[in-house]
Design a protein around this motif. Structure first.
Motif, PDB file in Angstrom:
ATOM      1  N   GLU A 116       0.696  -1.418  -0.355  1.00 41.24           N
ATOM      2  CA  GLU A 116      -0.085  -0.361  -0.283  1.00 41.24           C
ATOM      3  C   GLU A 116       0.907   1.185  -0.202  1.00 41.24           C
ATOM      4  OE1 GLU A 116      -2.506  -0.096   3.522  1.00 41.24           O
ATOM      5  OE2 GLU A 116      -3.174  -2.127   2.828  1.00 41.24           O
ATOM      6  N   GLU A 117       2.187   1.250   0.961  1.00 36.76           N
ATOM      7  CA  GLU A 117       2.929   2.555   1.391  1.00 36.76           C
ATOM      8  C   GLU A 117       4.447   2.352   0.690  1.00 36.76           C
ATOM      9  OE1 GLU A 117       1.418   5.077   2.602  1.00 36.76           O
ATOM     10  OE2 GLU A 117      -0.683   3.444   2.735  1.00 36.76           O
ATOM     11  N   GLY A 118       4.017   1.560   0.445  1.00 34.31           N
ATOM     12  CA  GLY A 118       5.993   1.409  -0.229  1.00 34.31           C
ATOM     13  C   GLY A 118       6.871   0.955   0.398  1.00 34.31           C
ATOM     14  N   TYR A 119       8.361   0.962   0.276  1.00 37.75           N
ATOM     15  CA  TYR A 119       8.891   0.471   1.742  1.00 37.75           C
ATOM     16  C   TYR A 119       9.104   2.048   2.307  1.00 37.75           C
ATOM     17  CZ  TYR A 119      12.955  -0.524   4.008  1.00 37.75           C
ATOM     18  OH  TYR A 119      14.214  -0.743   4.821  1.00 37.75           O
ATOM     19  N   GLN A 120       8.892   2.678   2.136  1.00 36.69           N
ATOM     20  CA  GLN A 120       9.284   4.164   2.685  1.00 36.69           C
ATOM     21  C   GLN A 120       7.957   4.497   3.396  1.00 36.69           C
ATOM     22  OE1 GLN A 120      12.342   6.116   2.930  1.00 36.69           O
ATOM     23  NE2 GLN A 120      12.858   4.679   1.629  1.00 36.69           N
ATOM     24  N   GLY A 121       7.004   4.399   3.134  1.00 36.57           N
ATOM     25  CA  GLY A 121       5.928   4.396   3.596  1.00 36.57           C
ATOM     26  C   GLY A 121       5.528   3.281   4.768  1.00 36.57           C
ATOM     27  N   THR A 122       5.861   2.218   5.124  1.00 39.97           N
ATOM     28  CA  THR A 122       5.990   1.204   6.088  1.00 39.97           C
ATOM     29  C   THR A 122       7.108   1.376   7.129  1.00 39.97           C
ATOM     30  OG1 THR A 122       5.842  -0.313   3.932  1.00 39.97           O
ATOM     31  CG2 THR A 122       6.480  -1.383   5.886  1.00 39.97           C
ATOM     32  N   THR A 123       6.974   2.369   8.666  1.00 41.07           N
ATOM     33  CA  THR A 123       7.991   2.176   8.817  1.00 41.07           C
ATOM     34  C   THR A 123       7.426   1.215  10.541  1.00 41.07           C
ATOM     35  OG1 THR A 123       6.305   4.198  10.445  1.00 41.07           O
ATOM     36  CG2 THR A 123       7.251   4.915   8.680  1.00 41.07           C
TER      37      THR A 123
END
Length: 185
Positions: free
Chosen positions: A26-33
């Motif tokens: 849904e959010e990509g690597y950067q958005g996966t915090t």
């Protein structure tokens, strides 16, 4: 002697891994915090850090540590058909939306810390390289070349075009890998 701590709840592991996979897509690597993962899995960030040393370790597990990984195709004796099956398996695995979302960020992390990459290689590659040697039989001495080209080609294809014209790509790549396997030095 102190009493052992409370046993870890395996359902939390499952929830964290599922949340990580969902967020990657849904959010990509950067958005996966870690905070987003904790929120989605309904756990605290400390729960995650007790199980995984870093975001990269968690993403690796979410993308690559499948409880039942797809088995590599069994050898049939037809080298081109066998390599075609391997190319198709690798392409499908690498083009998986979770893997495809995880890899760019992991590559950046590996660039900063080679030990992270080495851990993944040791974890996933040595057994597969041995199987490639077995598959190639009399051409087993070319296994590293064939394996490296297989990984490079399927990785690039998965990241750029996904499964578009997968059959044509698999056929062309298998034919190339046969040529490499049979090449004389």
């Amino acid at each position: 002697m102190s009493a052992p701590g409370r046993p870890r709840d395996p359902e939390k592991d499952v929830a964290v891994l599922e949340a990580t996979r969902d967020l990657l897509v849904e959010e990509g690597y950067q958005g996966t915090t870690v905070v987003a993962i904790a929120r989605r899995a309904n756990v605290g960030a400390p729960t995650i850090y007790r199980r995984w040393a870093s975001k990269e370790a968690l993403v690796e597990d979410a993308a690559f540590a499948h409880p039942h990984p797809a088995p590599l195709p069994a050898a049939t004796g037809d080298l081109r058909a066998d390599l075609h099956a391997w190319v198709a398996t690798f392409l499908e695995w690498l083009a998986n939306p979770v893997t495809r979302a995880a890899l760019p960020g992991l590559l950046a992390a590996y660039h900063r810390d080679e030990e992270l990459y080495e851990r993944l290689v040791v974890r996933s590659e040595s057994d597969v390289r041995r199987l490639m040697t077995d598959l190639l039989g009399e051409f087993g001495h070319r296994a590293d070349d064939v394996f490296d080209l297989l990984v490079a080609a399927t990785f690039t294809r998965a990241m750029t075009r996904g499964l578009t014209d997968a059959e044509g790509f698999c056929a062309r790549t298998a034919a190339t890998l046969v040529t490499v396997a049979k090449a004389t030095d």
